[in-house]
Design a protein around this motif. Structure first.
Motif, PDB file in Angstrom:
ATOM      1  N   THR A 128     -42.715   7.329  10.417  1.00 53.23           N
ATOM      2  CA  THR A 128     -43.734   8.335  10.092  1.00 53.23           C
ATOM      3  C   THR A 128     -43.217   9.272   9.000  1.00 53.23           C
ATOM      4  O   THR A 128     -43.940   9.648   8.078  1.00 53.23           O
ATOM      5  N   VAL A 129     -41.963   9.658   9.147  1.00 52.74           N
ATOM      6  CA  VAL A 129     -41.343  10.611   8.218  1.00 52.74           C
ATOM      7  C   VAL A 129     -39.942  10.118   7.883  1.00 52.74           C
ATOM      8  O   VAL A 129     -39.215   9.673   8.776  1.00 52.74           O
ATOM      9  N   LYS A 130     -39.554  10.201   6.619  1.00 52.15           N
ATOM     10  CA  LYS A 130     -38.196   9.800   6.222  1.00 52.15           C
ATOM     11  C   LYS A 130     -37.518  10.954   5.491  1.00 52.15           C
ATOM     12  O   LYS A 130     -38.054  11.460   4.503  1.00 52.15           O
ATOM     13  N   LEU A 131     -36.368  11.343   6.014  1.00 51.99           N
ATOM     14  CA  LEU A 131     -35.611  12.426   5.378  1.00 51.99           C
ATOM     15  C   LEU A 131     -34.279  11.859   4.906  1.00 51.99           C
ATOM     16  O   LEU A 131     -33.639  11.086   5.635  1.00 51.99           O
ATOM     17  N   PHE A 132     -33.863  12.233   3.711  1.00 49.10           N
ATOM     18  CA  PHE A 132     -32.535  11.864   3.228  1.00 49.10           C
ATOM     19  C   PHE A 132     -31.764  13.164   3.077  1.00 49.10           C
ATOM     20  O   PHE A 132     -32.075  13.988   2.222  1.00 49.10           O
ATOM     21  N   VAL A 133     -30.793  13.359   3.968  1.00 47.19           N
ATOM     22  CA  VAL A 133     -30.062  14.627   4.030  1.00 47.19           C
ATOM     23  C   VAL A 133     -28.710  14.460   3.365  1.00 47.19           C
ATOM     24  O   VAL A 133     -27.919  13.593   3.737  1.00 47.19           O
ATOM     25  N   THR A 134     -28.449  15.286   2.368  1.00 50.63           N
ATOM     26  CA  THR A 134     -27.202  15.130   1.630  1.00 50.63           C
ATOM     27  C   THR A 134     -26.588  16.497   1.309  1.00 50.63           C
ATOM     28  O   THR A 134     -27.188  17.537   1.600  1.00 50.63           O
ATOM     29  N   GLU A 204     -41.157  22.157   7.954  1.00 48.15           N
ATOM     30  CA  GLU A 204     -42.291  22.431   7.062  1.00 48.15           C
ATOM     31  C   GLU A 204     -42.794  21.125   6.443  1.00 48.15           C
ATOM     32  O   GLU A 204     -43.992  20.852   6.408  1.00 48.15           O
ATOM     33  N   TYR A 205     -41.839  20.299   5.994  1.00 48.13           N
ATOM     34  CA  TYR A 205     -42.212  19.033   5.384  1.00 48.13           C
ATOM     35  C   TYR A 205     -42.922  18.118   6.384  1.00 48.13           C
ATOM     36  O   TYR A 205     -43.965  17.535   6.096  1.00 48.13           O
ATOM     37  N   ILE A 206     -42.348  18.028   7.597  1.00 46.98           N
ATOM     38  CA  ILE A 206     -42.908  17.126   8.616  1.00 46.98           C
ATOM     39  C   ILE A 206     -44.308  17.580   9.019  1.00 46.98           C
ATOM     40  O   ILE A 206     -45.243  16.771   9.092  1.00 46.98           O
ATOM     41  N   ASN A 207     -44.472  18.875   9.240  1.00 48.46           N
ATOM     42  CA  ASN A 207     -45.787  19.381   9.664  1.00 48.46           C
ATOM     43  C   ASN A 207     -46.836  19.142   8.580  1.00 48.46           C
ATOM     44  O   ASN A 207     -47.998  18.851   8.873  1.00 48.46           O
ATOM     45  N   ARG A 208     -46.420  19.251   7.322  1.00 49.64           N
ATOM     46  CA  ARG A 208     -47.356  18.992   6.230  1.00 49.64           C
ATOM     47  C   ARG A 208     -47.726  17.510   6.239  1.00 49.64           C
ATOM     48  O   ARG A 208     -48.873  17.124   6.063  1.00 49.64           O
ATOM     49  N   LYS A 209     -46.713  16.672   6.472  1.00 48.90           N
ATOM     50  CA  LYS A 209     -46.911  15.216   6.423  1.00 48.90           C
ATOM     51  C   LYS A 209     -47.793  14.715   7.577  1.00 48.90           C
ATOM     52  O   LYS A 209     -48.649  13.854   7.374  1.00 48.90           O
ATOM     53  N   ILE A 210     -47.568  15.242   8.769  1.00 47.57           N
ATOM     54  CA  ILE A 210     -48.350  14.734   9.914  1.00 47.57           C
ATOM     55  C   ILE A 210     -49.623  15.548  10.146  1.00 47.57           C
ATOM     56  O   ILE A 210     -50.481  15.142  10.897  1.00 47.57           O
ATOM     57  N   GLY A 211     -49.660  16.752   9.464  1.00 47.61           N
ATOM     58  CA  GLY A 211     -50.715  17.727   9.622  1.00 47.61           C
ATOM     59  C   GLY A 211     -52.059  17.138   9.774  1.00 47.61           C
ATOM     60  O   GLY A 211     -53.056  17.516  10.159  1.00 47.61           O
TER      61      GLY A 211
END
Ligand code: DC
Length: 211
Positions: A128-134, A204-211
């Protein structure tokens, strides 16, 4: 809901994954612990982690209770883990476990947060959501040395930095499932952010994406 979190070591993936899992009431899988458990099992019986046949046998016989050993976190285990993680048969053997976890998360949860190196690209390409944390090499090495010193280990920053770069190079340059951001992942650089700020940005990103 599946949240895939990938990125290099000590970038803050694990902390973020745990917080997101708690917030959304999802199951959490630290996929690195699978590779670490294979490595640890081999080291314990004096096997060479570079032996592909033995590594495959260790992966095929992995039991869930082996994922909770405190020695999984040791530096020697991490180093051996990056060697077995470069082997295609070992990765294949661990793929089913990870996909099953995503499909049927334990505890009756409605979804999962899985962190690793290839979750958004290989394990759960439909997440559903993909984050790349660096984060920069220097920041990650500083965090890792502080963590090791806090745990009573003798950590020398320069050695940690060098070990980390070697391991990252092995994870990024291997031919099978290398560490790379998925095309549809959002990149979160945590070099100048603390854990709260990383969590807030991800949320914030996830809520916007699944919003
Ligand atoms: O994130 P970690 O340090 O616990 O990972 C241990 C090793 O396993 C590291 O070298 C990268 C590898 N790994 C991998 O190849 N794919 C994953 N999904 C997770 C970890």
């Amino acid at each position: 809901m599946i949240i895939a979190i990938d990125g290099p070591s000590a970038a803050g993936k694990g902390t973020l994954a745990k917080r997101l899992a708690a917030h959304f009431d999802l199951a959490h899988l630290d996929s690195g612990s699978l590779y670490r458990a294979v490595a640890l099992k081999m080291l314990r019986v004096g096997q060479d982690p570079a032996d592909e046949d033995l590594a495959l046998a260790a992966a095929q016989t992995l039991r869930p209770d082996e994922l909770a050993d405190p020695a999984l976190r040791e530096e020697a285990t991490g180093k051996a883990a990056s060697i077995v993680a470069a082997m295609a048969p070992v990765r294949r053997a661990l793929l089913d476990f990870q996909r099953a976890f995503a499909r049927t998360p334990p505890g009756g949860k409605s979804g999962a947060v899985i962190d690793g190196r290839d979750i958004g690209t290989v394990v759960c390409p439909d997440a559903t959501v993909k984050l790349f944390v660096t984060a920069s090499d220097e920041v990650r090495a500083r965090r890792r040395s502080e963590e090791l010193q806090g745990g009573g280990g003798i950590a020398i920053y320069a050695r940690v930095l060098q070990d980390m770069r070697e391991r990252d190079a092995r994870d990024s340059q291997r031919s099978v499932a290398p560490l790379v951001a998925a095309d549809d992942a959002i990149v979160l650089d945590t070099s100048d952010l603390d854990a709260d700020a990383v969590f807030a940005a991800a949320l914030e990103y996830i809520n916007r994406k699944i919003g």
